[in-house]
Write an enzyme that holds these catalytic residues in place. Sequence first.
Site, short mmCIF file in Angstrom:
data_model
loop_
_atom_site.label_atom_id
_atom_site.label_comp_id
_atom_site.label_asym_id
_atom_site.label_seq_id
_atom_site.Cartn_x
_atom_site.Cartn_y
_atom_site.Cartn_z
N TYR A 159 0.42 -1.17 -0.27
CA TYR A 159 -0.43 -0.25 -0.21
C TYR A 159 1.01 1.21 -0.28
O TYR A 159 0.79 1.80 -0.81
CB TYR A 159 -0.96 -0.20 1.27
CG TYR A 159 -2.24 1.13 1.56
CD1 TYR A 159 -2.73 1.71 0.57
CD2 TYR A 159 -1.78 1.81 2.25
CE1 TYR A 159 -3.60 2.98 0.27
CE2 TYR A 159 -2.40 3.54 2.33
CZ TYR A 159 -3.05 3.53 0.76
OH TYR A 159 -4.17 4.42 1.24
N LYS A 163 0.80 4.07 -3.12
CA LYS A 163 1.07 5.46 -3.06
C LYS A 163 2.16 6.57 -3.01
O LYS A 163 1.51 7.07 -4.00
CB LYS A 163 0.19 5.49 -1.59
CG LYS A 163 -0.32 4.73 -1.67
CD LYS A 163 -2.45 5.28 -2.47
CE LYS A 163 -2.32 6.95 -2.17
NZ LYS A 163 -4.08 7.42 -2.83
N1 NAI Z 1 -9.26 6.41 4.74
C1 NAI Z 1 -7.37 7.05 5.18
O1 NAI Z 1 -7.52 7.24 6.33
C2 NAI Z 1 -6.82 7.11 3.91
C3 NAI Z 1 -6.69 7.66 2.50
N2 NAI Z 1 -5.97 7.76 1.52
C4 NAI Z 1 -6.48 8.14 0.18
O2 NAI Z 1 -7.09 8.16 -0.05
C5 NAI Z 1 -8.03 7.34 -0.67
C6 NAI Z 1 -9.88 7.26 -0.10
O3 NAI Z 1 -9.17 6.66 0.38
P1 NAI Z 1 -10.63 6.18 1.33
O4 NAI Z 1 -12.06 7.05 0.65
O5 NAI Z 1 -10.57 5.87 2.31
O6 NAI Z 1 -11.36 4.10 0.20
P2 NAI Z 1 -12.59 3.61 -0.17
O7 NAI Z 1 -12.07 2.30 0.15
O8 NAI Z 1 -13.36 4.24 0.50
O9 NAI Z 1 -12.55 4.34 -1.82
C7 NAI Z 1 -11.76 4.22 -2.41
C8 NAI Z 1 -12.89 4.48 -3.11
O10 NAI Z 1 -12.10 4.30 -5.33
C9 NAI Z 1 -13.02 3.19 -5.76
N3 NAI Z 1 -11.56 3.04 -6.43
C10 NAI Z 1 -11.58 1.55 -5.45
N4 NAI Z 1 -10.45 0.45 -6.71
C11 NAI Z 1 -11.05 1.07 -8.53
C12 NAI Z 1 -10.95 1.33 -9.58
N5 NAI Z 1 -10.54 0.23 -10.05
N6 NAI Z 1 -11.61 2.03 -10.30
C13 NAI Z 1 -12.34 3.15 -10.17
N7 NAI Z 1 -12.11 3.19 -8.51
C14 NAI Z 1 -12.24 2.69 -8.07
C15 NAI Z 1 -13.43 2.28 -4.67
O11 NAI Z 1 -14.40 1.62 -5.25
C16 NAI Z 1 -13.90 3.18 -3.27
O12 NAI Z 1 -15.39 4.51 -3.84
C17 NAI Z 1 -7.30 6.67 -1.01
O13 NAI Z 1 -6.39 7.29 -2.53
C18 NAI Z 1 -6.58 6.80 -0.21
O14 NAI Z 1 -4.88 5.58 -0.54
C19 NAI Z 1 -4.88 8.78 1.97
C20 NAI Z 1 -4.88 8.95 3.05
C21 NAI Z 1 -5.81 8.18 4.39
C1 LIG Z 2 -6.10 -0.71 12.01
C2 LIG Z 2 -4.89 -0.05 12.76
C3 LIG Z 2 -5.49 0.30 14.33
C4 LIG Z 2 -5.51 -1.64 15.09
C5 LIG Z 2 -4.29 -1.26 16.00
C6 LIG Z 2 -4.49 -2.60 16.60
C7 LIG Z 2 -4.79 -3.87 15.62
C8 LIG Z 2 -2.79 -2.86 17.19
O1 LIG Z 2 -5.05 -2.42 17.69
C9 LIG Z 2 -4.76 1.30 11.97
C10 LIG Z 2 -4.12 2.31 13.13
C11 LIG Z 2 -3.50 3.28 12.34
C12 LIG Z 2 -4.20 3.53 10.87
C13 LIG Z 2 -3.46 3.80 9.29
C14 LIG Z 2 -3.21 5.63 9.24
O2 LIG Z 2 -3.92 6.07 9.75
C15 LIG Z 2 -2.36 4.98 8.41
C16 LIG Z 2 -3.29 5.04 6.87
C17 LIG Z 2 -3.03 5.72 5.98
C18 LIG Z 2 -3.87 5.30 4.72
O3 LIG Z 2 -3.82 6.30 3.82
C19 LIG Z 2 -4.95 4.69 4.76
C20 LIG Z 2 -5.26 4.18 5.85
C21 LIG Z 2 -4.18 3.51 6.74
C22 LIG Z 2 -2.49 2.85 5.92
C23 LIG Z 2 -4.68 3.74 8.23
C24 LIG Z 2 -5.05 2.25 8.04
C25 LIG Z 2 -5.66 1.70 9.53
C26 LIG Z 2 -4.35 1.69 11.11
C27 LIG Z 2 -3.63 0.92 10.46
#
Ligand code: NAI
Ligand SMILES: C[C@H](CCCC(C)(C)O)[C@H]1CC[C@H]2[C@@H]3[C@H](O)CC4=CC(=O)CC[C@]4(C)[C@H]3CC[C@]12C
Length: 369
Positions: A159, A163
């Site tokens: 992952y 990214k």
């Molecule tokens: N959730 C988090 O804490 C963080 C997320 N991100 C980034 O933010 C972005 C969004 O993440 P989330 O909303 O949390 O994830 P999510 O899984 O809820 O959203 C991702 C979306 O992308 C779509 N998707 C996946 N594969 C696809 C494909 N092949 N073609 C078209 N659409 C596709 C999924 O259907 C989904 O709707 C990602 O790029 C992730 O890497 C960055 C930092 C933290």
């Molecule tokens: C799942 C983890 C928490 C449980 C830990 C345990 C089992 C030891 O109690 C989450 C802790 C930190 C999270 C990640 C972090 O917030 C950074 C992220 C950034 C992203 O771009 C995607 C998601 C994630 C990797 C996020 C995923 C869950 C944790 C590892």
Amino acid sequence: MADSTEVRELVYLVTGGCGFLGEHVVRMLLQREPRLLELRVFDLHLGAWLEELKTGPVQVTAIQGDVTQAHEVAAAVAGAHVVIHTAGLVDVFGRASPETIYEVNVQGTKNVIEACVQTGTRFLVYTSSMEVVGPNIKGHHFYRGNEDTPYEAVHRHPYPCSKAQAERLVLEANGRKVHGGLPLVTCALRPTGIYGEGHQIMRDFYHQGLRLGGRLFRTIPASVEHGRVYVGNVAWMHVLVARELQQRAALMGGQVYFCYDQSPYKSYEDFNMEFLGPCGLRLVETRPLVPYWLLMLLAALNALLQWLLRPLLLYAPLLNPYTLAVANTAFTVNTDKARRHFGYEPLFSWEDSRTRTIRWVQAMEGSAR
Ligand SMILES: NC(=O)C1=CN([C@@H]2O[C@H](COP(=O)(O)OP(=O)(O)OC[C@H]3O[C@@H](n4cnc5c(N)ncnc54)[C@H](O)[C@@H]3O)[C@@H](O)[C@H]2O)C=CC1
Ligand SMILES: C[C@H](CCCC(C)(C)O)[C@H]1CC[C@H]2[C@@H]3[C@H](O)CC4=CC(=O)CC[C@]4(C)[C@H]3CC[C@]12C
């Protein structure tokens, strides 16, 4: 907030527009981008909620598509002024293969860049992640750092590697000539751990707490700070960066920005309790219940079981060596680069972000209250 004096003329495309963050970006654009004429929402799985957006002044076009398919991406991008590329495979639990993660996160991003170049789209905003920086495999702490803080960004997990590769491609594409001869302007936003309405892991912790009789057990010392940012503020940053990129291309093109707001610095678990506590859960113990060496052993065992069981079933628990390392390594940001470069101020205060998230948890089925 549509300003009646502005002309609606812009076409935006949001990839991954039906995901957790994507939905907030879509709704925020409709509320806060007065120049929007058409909003294309591209996702592998379209949400039914999109239908309710189709009655407003902006044309909302739902496109079911796959970012790994170059022709589908090119068709969606053609004629768009701005692309916000949030689609990604967020998997740190071993649900998908490394190949699939690369295919979606790296090849998908290449397809988006090439589509912009071929069709003449000039502005591309990429949703990157704090994970492109760290925590690294050496477990070095990143303590309230900014975009220029030196840090050894070395990763092994698919992952963060995917990214980081995708982010590099987006930044390197800044300045490339698109169809028509003008330069492409790109930048990347790096959210820390996003929370808020729709956050699946928060939902999982809540249900786990309910199953355990209203308790959650501390696994990580309270002193390990983990960066978190409210989804509404991350969405707002995307809207603002996309708008300002068109005005300040020379300053913002090729830049990275951490996503930040006023969310407090806390450990992952203590931060979650800000929402789960008022919903009836409590975090047992002030120190981790299980010693760290035992957690590492359990995490390694989970990884082994995942590998052994793979031919029969998917075993993907929250605890694995990678998630343990991320949760147990301090990673927090303290920066004002987004304010300096494009005037970003969080739209939601910490109190608002907290209240909204608590209301969402409380509204979940099976609520303890
Ligand atoms: N959730 C988090 O804490 C963080 C997320 N991100 C980034 O933010 C972005 C969004 O993440 P989330 O909303 O949390 O994830 P999510 O899984 O809820 O959203 C991702 C979306 O992308 C779509 N998707 C996946 N594969 C696809 C494909 N092949 N073609 C078209 N659409 C596709 C999924 O259907 C989904 O709707 C990602 O790029 C992730 O890497 C960055 C930092 C933290
Ligand atoms: C799942 C983890 C928490 C449980 C830990 C345990 C089992 C030891 O109690 C989450 C802790 C930190 C999270 C990640 C972090 O917030 C950074 C992220 C950034 C992203 O771009 C995607 C998601 C994630 C990797 C996020 C995923 C869950 C944790 C590892």
